[in-house]
Design a protein around this motif. Structure first.
Motif, PDB file in Angstrom:
ATOM      1  N   PRO A  84       0.829  -1.220   0.000  1.00  0.00           N
ATOM      2  CA  PRO A  84       0.000   0.000   0.000  1.00  0.00           C
ATOM      3  C   PRO A  84       0.857   1.263   0.000  1.00  0.00           C
ATOM      4  O   PRO A  84       1.806   1.396   0.779  1.00  0.00           O
ATOM      5  N   ARG A  85       0.515   2.179  -0.872  1.00  0.00           N
ATOM      6  CA  ARG A  85       1.258   3.422  -1.011  1.00  0.00           C
ATOM      7  C   ARG A  85       0.382   4.604  -0.603  1.00  0.00           C
ATOM      8  O   ARG A  85      -0.792   4.646  -0.963  1.00  0.00           O
ATOM      9  N   PRO A  86       0.960   5.569   0.110  1.00  0.00           N
ATOM     10  CA  PRO A  86       0.168   6.744   0.490  1.00  0.00           C
ATOM     11  C   PRO A  86      -0.101   7.629  -0.724  1.00  0.00           C
ATOM     12  O   PRO A  86       0.651   7.618  -1.709  1.00  0.00           O
ATOM     13  N   GLU A  87      -1.123   8.379  -0.657  1.00  0.00           N
ATOM     14  CA  GLU A  87      -1.435   9.332  -1.717  1.00  0.00           C
ATOM     15  C   GLU A  87      -0.463  10.505  -1.657  1.00  0.00           C
ATOM     16  O   GLU A  87      -0.189  11.054  -0.598  1.00  0.00           O
ATOM     17  N   THR A 145       4.841  16.417  -5.548  1.00  0.00           N
ATOM     18  CA  THR A 145       5.730  15.408  -4.967  1.00  0.00           C
ATOM     19  C   THR A 145       6.094  14.344  -5.990  1.00  0.00           C
ATOM     20  O   THR A 145       7.250  13.883  -6.050  1.00  0.00           O
ATOM     21  N   TRP A 146       5.146  13.963  -6.798  1.00  0.00           N
ATOM     22  CA  TRP A 146       5.410  12.981  -7.845  1.00  0.00           C
ATOM     23  C   TRP A 146       6.461  13.498  -8.834  1.00  0.00           C
ATOM     24  O   TRP A 146       7.395  12.777  -9.191  1.00  0.00           O
ATOM     25  N   LEU A 147       6.307  14.735  -9.250  1.00  0.00           N
ATOM     26  CA  LEU A 147       7.278  15.318 -10.190  1.00  0.00           C
ATOM     27  C   LEU A 147       8.655  15.453  -9.542  1.00  0.00           C
ATOM     28  O   LEU A 147       9.677  15.236 -10.194  1.00  0.00           O
ATOM     29  N   PHE A 148       8.667  15.791  -8.256  1.00  0.00           N
ATOM     30  CA  PHE A 148       9.962  15.901  -7.574  1.00  0.00           C
ATOM     31  C   PHE A 148      10.673  14.552  -7.521  1.00  0.00           C
ATOM     32  O   PHE A 148      11.880  14.458  -7.778  1.00  0.00           O
TER      33      PHE A 148
END
Length: 314
Positions: free
Chosen positions: A48-51, A56-59
């Protein structure tokens, strides 16, 4: 000095102990990733991964993960290799860098296309997909070890960094590999075994490049450097009989004048001028033989000049 033959280089690579161990580990990981370690890959992939936000995704995508990409690692290696080649007037850093890039790219991309492992987002860790998967092994994992490891090796080889700094840089490479592995698994870019196999492949390629460096004789690639010295500098060099000979050689005194007396002739016949040749043809000429032997000038008992001279490295 001559180049080693291809079979000599091949024999040195095939008989190198660390390379054999790394090759065996890579083959073992390839076999385990085909089935026995599927439960490990599935565990990390379905964890399970947090949202996270888009920022943050781009970083993570263009930060920790991109540091180990070939678009960052290869230019960094190229800059270091060019600097060392220019500073030490040698093709060796460029040859080693090119051998590392070509060797690792061939190994990684050859297996990617051959095994064609499914992408993690398909949740199928098997090999031989329908041409859509190129997950195994991870190129980012190989880049972190191979390219940054080769940069540290070149700087260490040419003695531009001290041993404590080498240790810190190695820790930095390990940190880059660990962080990049965590980010790739978290963002489902690779299976866990892809990254482990990629790091082993990078270490294997790095070791083979080091073996190649050790098989090439020292100074061999310096003779190819076209911008070392011009024709005028070649003419200023000493004759072959003197070049490389550091022994003190007496230089004949000029002939006495015809009208000189017997005492002057005898004195000039006994006089000798000592020459101390150094590396680039410069010389120290003087008539201080007695002072050199009495007052402790930099001359040893066997007549060798002990002055400082630059050390060339290739």
């Amino acid at each position: 000095m001559t180049w080693p033959r291809l079979r000599e280089i091949t024999r040195a690579m095939l008989s190198d102990g660390p390379a054999i161990v790394l090759a065996g580990a890579f083959v073992l990981m390839t076999v385990l990733a085909a089935g026995p370690l599927h439960f490990v890959d599935t565990f990390f992939n379905e964890f399970p991964r947090p949202e996270i936000s888009r920022a943050t995704w781009l970083f993570l995508d263009y930060g920790p993960d991109e540091i180990a990409s070939r678009f960052v690692a290869i230019p960094a290696l190229g800059i270091v290799a060019l600097y060392l080649a220019h500073r030490f007037r040698s093709w060796r850093p460029l040859i080693l860098g090119a051998a590392g890039v070509v060797g690792m790219s061939g190994l990684v991309w050859g297996l990617k296309l051959l095994l064609a492992r499914h992408h993690p987002k398909t949740f199928d860790p098997t090999y031989f997909s329908d041409g859509e998967g190129i997950a195994f092994p991870s190129g980012h994992g190989a880049n972190a070890i191979m390219f940054y490891g080769l940069i540290v090796y070149l700087l260490m080889r040419y003695k531009l960094i001290a041993q404590p700094l080498v240790r810190k840089l190695i820790y930095g490479i390990v940190a880059i590999a660990v962080v990049q592995t965590a980010v790739s698994v978290f963002m489902q870019f690779h299976w866990f075994t892809d990254l482990v196999a990629g790091m082993i492949a990078g270490g294997l390629t790095l070791r083979l490049v080091i073996v190649l460096d050790r098989t090439v004789p020292p100074g061999r690639t310096r003779s190819w450097w076209p911008w070392r010295e011009g024709a005028a500098a070649q003419q200023r060099r000493p004759s072959p009989a003197v070049a490389g000979d550091d022994r003190i050689r007496p230089v004949p005194s000029p002939a006495p004048r015809a009208d000189a007396g017997d005492g002057v002739r005898a004195a000039m016949a006994r006089r000798q001028v000592l020459t101390y040749p150094v590396r680039w043809g410069e010389s120290m000429v003087g008539s201080f033989r007695d002072r050199a032997t009495r007052n402790g000038a930099p001359v040893s008992t066997n007549g060798v000049y002990r002055g400082s001279r630059s050390r060339e490295r290739d």
